[in-house]
Design a protein around this motif. Sequence first.
Motif, PDB file in Angstrom:
ATOM      1  N   GLY A 242       0.816  -1.210   0.000  1.00  0.00           N
ATOM      2  CA  GLY A 242       0.000   0.000   0.000  1.00  0.00           C
ATOM      3  C   GLY A 242       0.849   1.259   0.000  1.00  0.00           C
ATOM      4  N   GLU A 243       1.821   1.323   0.905  1.00  0.00           N
ATOM      5  CA  GLU A 243       2.676   2.515   0.976  1.00  0.00           C
ATOM      6  C   GLU A 243       3.504   2.676  -0.285  1.00  0.00           C
ATOM      7  N   GLY A 244       4.053   1.563  -0.786  1.00  0.00           N
ATOM      8  CA  GLY A 244       4.857   1.630  -1.999  1.00  0.00           C
ATOM      9  C   GLY A 244       4.050   2.123  -3.185  1.00  0.00           C
ATOM     10  N   ALA A 245       2.806   1.660  -3.281  1.00  0.00           N
ATOM     11  CA  ALA A 245       1.946   2.093  -4.380  1.00  0.00           C
ATOM     12  C   ALA A 245       1.633   3.582  -4.273  1.00  0.00           C
ATOM     13  N   LEU A 246       1.334   4.056  -3.075  1.00  0.00           N
ATOM     14  CA  LEU A 246       1.021   5.474  -2.893  1.00  0.00           C
ATOM     15  C   LEU A 246       2.243   6.349  -3.152  1.00  0.00           C
ATOM     16  N   PRO A 267      -4.966  -2.421   1.263  1.00  0.00           N
ATOM     17  CA  PRO A 267      -3.706  -1.833   1.733  1.00  0.00           C
ATOM     18  C   PRO A 267      -3.553  -0.352   1.408  1.00  0.00           C
ATOM     19  N   LEU A 268      -4.111   0.085   0.278  1.00  0.00           N
ATOM     20  CA  LEU A 268      -4.107   1.518  -0.019  1.00  0.00           C
ATOM     21  C   LEU A 268      -4.923   2.280   1.016  1.00  0.00           C
ATOM     22  N   ALA A 269      -6.119   1.761   1.287  1.00  0.00           N
ATOM     23  CA  ALA A 269      -7.006   2.426   2.245  1.00  0.00           C
ATOM     24  C   ALA A 269      -6.401   2.439   3.637  1.00  0.00           C
ATOM     25  N   GLU A 270      -5.792   1.322   4.034  1.00  0.00           N
ATOM     26  CA  GLU A 270      -5.194   1.240   5.370  1.00  0.00           C
ATOM     27  C   GLU A 270      -4.028   2.217   5.498  1.00  0.00           C
ATOM     28  N   ALA A 271      -3.191   2.315   4.475  1.00  0.00           N
ATOM     29  CA  ALA A 271      -2.069   3.247   4.520  1.00  0.00           C
ATOM     30  C   ALA A 271      -2.559   4.689   4.627  1.00  0.00           C
ATOM     31  N   LEU A 272      -3.655   5.003   3.918  1.00  0.00           N
ATOM     32  CA  LEU A 272      -4.222   6.350   3.998  1.00  0.00           C
ATOM     33  C   LEU A 272      -4.832   6.614   5.369  1.00  0.00           C
ATOM     34  N   ASN A 273      -5.410   5.593   5.978  1.00  0.00           N
ATOM     35  CA  ASN A 273      -5.940   5.753   7.334  1.00  0.00           C
ATOM     36  C   ASN A 273      -4.832   6.116   8.320  1.00  0.00           C
ATOM     37  N   GLU A 274      -3.676   5.466   8.152  1.00  0.00           N
ATOM     38  CA  GLU A 274      -2.574   5.694   9.098  1.00  0.00           C
ATOM     39  C   GLU A 274      -1.862   7.019   8.847  1.00  0.00           C
ATOM     40  N   ASN A 275      -1.801   7.440   7.570  1.00  0.00           N
ATOM     41  CA  ASN A 275      -1.089   8.681   7.224  1.00  0.00           C
ATOM     42  C   ASN A 275      -1.912   9.478   6.213  1.00  0.00           C
ATOM     43  N   SER A 289     -10.871  -2.005 -10.738  1.00  0.00           N
ATOM     44  CA  SER A 289     -10.609  -3.359 -10.252  1.00  0.00           C
ATOM     45  C   SER A 289     -11.038  -4.354 -11.309  1.00  0.00           C
ATOM     46  N   ALA A 290     -10.157  -5.291 -11.623  1.00  0.00           N
ATOM     47  CA  ALA A 290     -10.463  -6.356 -12.574  1.00  0.00           C
ATOM     48  C   ALA A 290     -10.100  -7.681 -11.937  1.00  0.00           C
ATOM     49  N   GLY A 291     -10.917  -8.702 -12.168  1.00  0.00           N
ATOM     50  CA  GLY A 291     -10.625 -10.025 -11.630  1.00  0.00           C
ATOM     51  C   GLY A 291     -11.218 -10.292 -10.266  1.00  0.00           C
ATOM     52  N   ALA A 292     -11.608  -9.257  -9.540  1.00  0.00           N
ATOM     53  CA  ALA A 292     -12.265  -9.389  -8.237  1.00  0.00           C
ATOM     54  C   ALA A 292     -12.976  -8.076  -7.936  1.00  0.00           C
ATOM     55  N   ILE A 293     -14.138  -8.180  -7.284  1.00  0.00           N
ATOM     56  CA  ILE A 293     -14.983  -7.009  -7.039  1.00  0.00           C
ATOM     57  C   ILE A 293     -14.628  -6.367  -5.704  1.00  0.00           C
ATOM     58  N   LEU A 294     -14.700  -5.053  -5.667  1.00  0.00           N
ATOM     59  CA  LEU A 294     -14.430  -4.312  -4.433  1.00  0.00           C
ATOM     60  C   LEU A 294     -15.656  -4.313  -3.531  1.00  0.00           C
ATOM     61  N   SER A 295     -15.428  -4.504  -2.239  1.00  0.00           N
ATOM     62  CA  SER A 295     -16.532  -4.435  -1.283  1.00  0.00           C
ATOM     63  C   SER A 295     -16.855  -2.980  -0.982  1.00  0.00           C
ATOM     64  N   GLU A 296     -18.081  -2.754  -0.510  1.00  0.00           N
ATOM     65  CA  GLU A 296     -18.509  -1.394  -0.178  1.00  0.00           C
ATOM     66  C   GLU A 296     -17.674  -0.817   0.952  1.00  0.00           C
ATOM     67  N   ALA A 297     -17.220  -1.669   1.888  1.00  0.00           N
ATOM     68  CA  ALA A 297     -16.421  -1.186   3.018  1.00  0.00           C
ATOM     69  C   ALA A 297     -15.111  -0.575   2.537  1.00  0.00           C
ATOM     70  N   VAL A 298     -14.452  -1.229   1.592  1.00  0.00           N
ATOM     71  CA  VAL A 298     -13.183  -0.716   1.081  1.00  0.00           C
ATOM     72  C   VAL A 298     -13.414   0.521   0.217  1.00  0.00           C
ATOM     73  N   LYS A 299     -14.466   0.514  -0.598  1.00  0.00           N
ATOM     74  CA  LYS A 299     -14.786   1.707  -1.388  1.00  0.00           C
ATOM     75  C   LYS A 299     -15.013   2.906  -0.468  1.00  0.00           C
ATOM     76  N   ALA A 300     -15.725   2.686   0.618  1.00  0.00           N
ATOM     77  CA  ALA A 300     -16.008   3.783   1.541  1.00  0.00           C
ATOM     78  C   ALA A 300     -14.726   4.315   2.171  1.00  0.00           C
ATOM     79  N   GLN A 301     -13.810   3.407   2.521  1.00  0.00           N
ATOM     80  CA  GLN A 301     -12.524   3.841   3.084  1.00  0.00           C
ATOM     81  C   GLN A 301     -11.768   4.720   2.091  1.00  0.00           C
ATOM     82  N   LEU A 302     -11.726   4.288   0.846  1.00  0.00           N
ATOM     83  CA  LEU A 302     -11.003   5.060  -0.168  1.00  0.00           C
ATOM     84  C   LEU A 302     -11.652   6.417  -0.397  1.00  0.00           C
ATOM     85  N   ARG A 303     -12.968   6.439  -0.471  1.00  0.00           N
ATOM     86  CA  ARG A 303     -13.657   7.705  -0.739  1.00  0.00           C
ATOM     87  C   ARG A 303     -13.529   8.678   0.425  1.00  0.00           C
TER      88      ARG A 303
END
Length: 525
Positions: A242-246, A267-275, A289-303
Amino acid sequence: MPASQYNLADLFEANVDVIGDREAVVVGDTRLTYKQLDERSNRLAHHLVEHMGVKPGDHVGMHMVNGIEFVEGILACLKIRAVPINVNYRYVEEELRYIYDNADLVAILVNEEFVDRAKGAGAPPMMVVEQEYETALAASRPDRDFPERSIDDRYIIYTGGTTGMPKGVVWRQEDLFFAGLGGGNPQGEPVTAPEQVAANVVERNQMVMFPSPPLMHGAAQLGILIAFNWGEKVVLIPRYSGEGALDLIEKEKVNSINVVGDAMARPLAEALNENPTRWDLSSLFVLSSAGAILSEAVKAQLRQHLPDLFIVDGFGSTETGHSGMGAADASPDKGLRFAMSDRIRVVDPDTFEPVEPGSGKVGVIVQRKHIPLEYYKDPEKTAATFKEIGGERYVIAGDMATIEADGTVLVFGRGSVSINSGGEKIFPEEVEAALKSHPDVFDAVVVGVPDTKWGEKVSAVIQPREGKAPTLEELDKHCRTRVAAYKVPRLVAIVDQMVRSPAGKADYQWARSVAAQSSQQGASS
């Protein structure tokens, strides 16, 4: 000169001829323009032919983490009409032995850290990237004097093998161009002539695209090829975090990032939560996202951190390519609703008659036009998946769905991993989303284990957040507010680390084994 056919190497070279000075790919401190990438790929292509004996139609393994060499390896193979084969770098010797043999590899490009494992698996002739690669390229020729290519040249993507041994999906390049690469224009109507691809890249303002999954995953390979068809700059990270990607998004001013479901988005959302204020992400406007669907919980964290981010769920697979886009409110929690391409049908699994829109009848998703030829060396699975119906070839995707009155397709999930408990069919994705919305749950995979009373018992493998230990009773109470009671897990197995594919897909075989072991120990209700 403009490409005269939908051959992937021809299309790439035509783009190089008109945008050669644009940056094409960035990995760490290495930056290559389209012209430099083309010349280096030419050098590698000549080396493969002249020093490793690779011929048209031969299969060359890509046993590497993400890097310039992986990209050049794909292009070099395409240029000489060879076939790049993705090799999972997490495989142990026995798994490697299987794929080396099944894929009929004649050579491999391999990172030094995997050499001992590769040798132990009886690898074909190897080029060790860290030891030989640059020397070989320096001694080779940058010319484009390659044999004439064809739209029938092959491209093979091996699936991850999470529900069985890996399978090689064999595509004609023209079919892959339209089904997997959006026909040169994934955001709109496909091109109607090959020369339009190069003409379009001249007109486009270049964007920066970040295919973040491992390149051994089909979605990342297709992401790179899509970017090159658009004339974009591709940035890569050798190993994802997550941190490396950001950090990379900020440094390279990334506009669009591709992930595979929650395992990469969380991991992106968690890294943003921490910093939350650490990164300047103002350049980023699309996460797909391709190959797997995002859950609403993770979408909400990102938004929460990126309120203007456009989040896109794509529907598709290695066997279908890109098939549809998620509706605005689509998620495993609320229902997986997709606007599908005109290649998709929902049909009765027994008669293959189309399901009537708005009828509520559940059918199976099939896709016509531009589909793969076969599974490599597997006529039995080929016959079961690729069928001729009414004179037209279809691929049976395996997802169960119904079609709503307005044509929107409501997808329930893959039939092969659905759970039959007490006569009710339960699709794991919905229950996994309910579990992952619990504040103490970091990750979850839901499977069925044999049960004398219910036939199969809904069971969850949970990776809790650090320092947390949610109980079955707590999760039961939480899930009952989000899914019907019969879908609520009756068994929970806690693990320190979830096992997923390197791209983030659930390993249902492993999860069933863990859940079955917990069931035998009586950890259920």
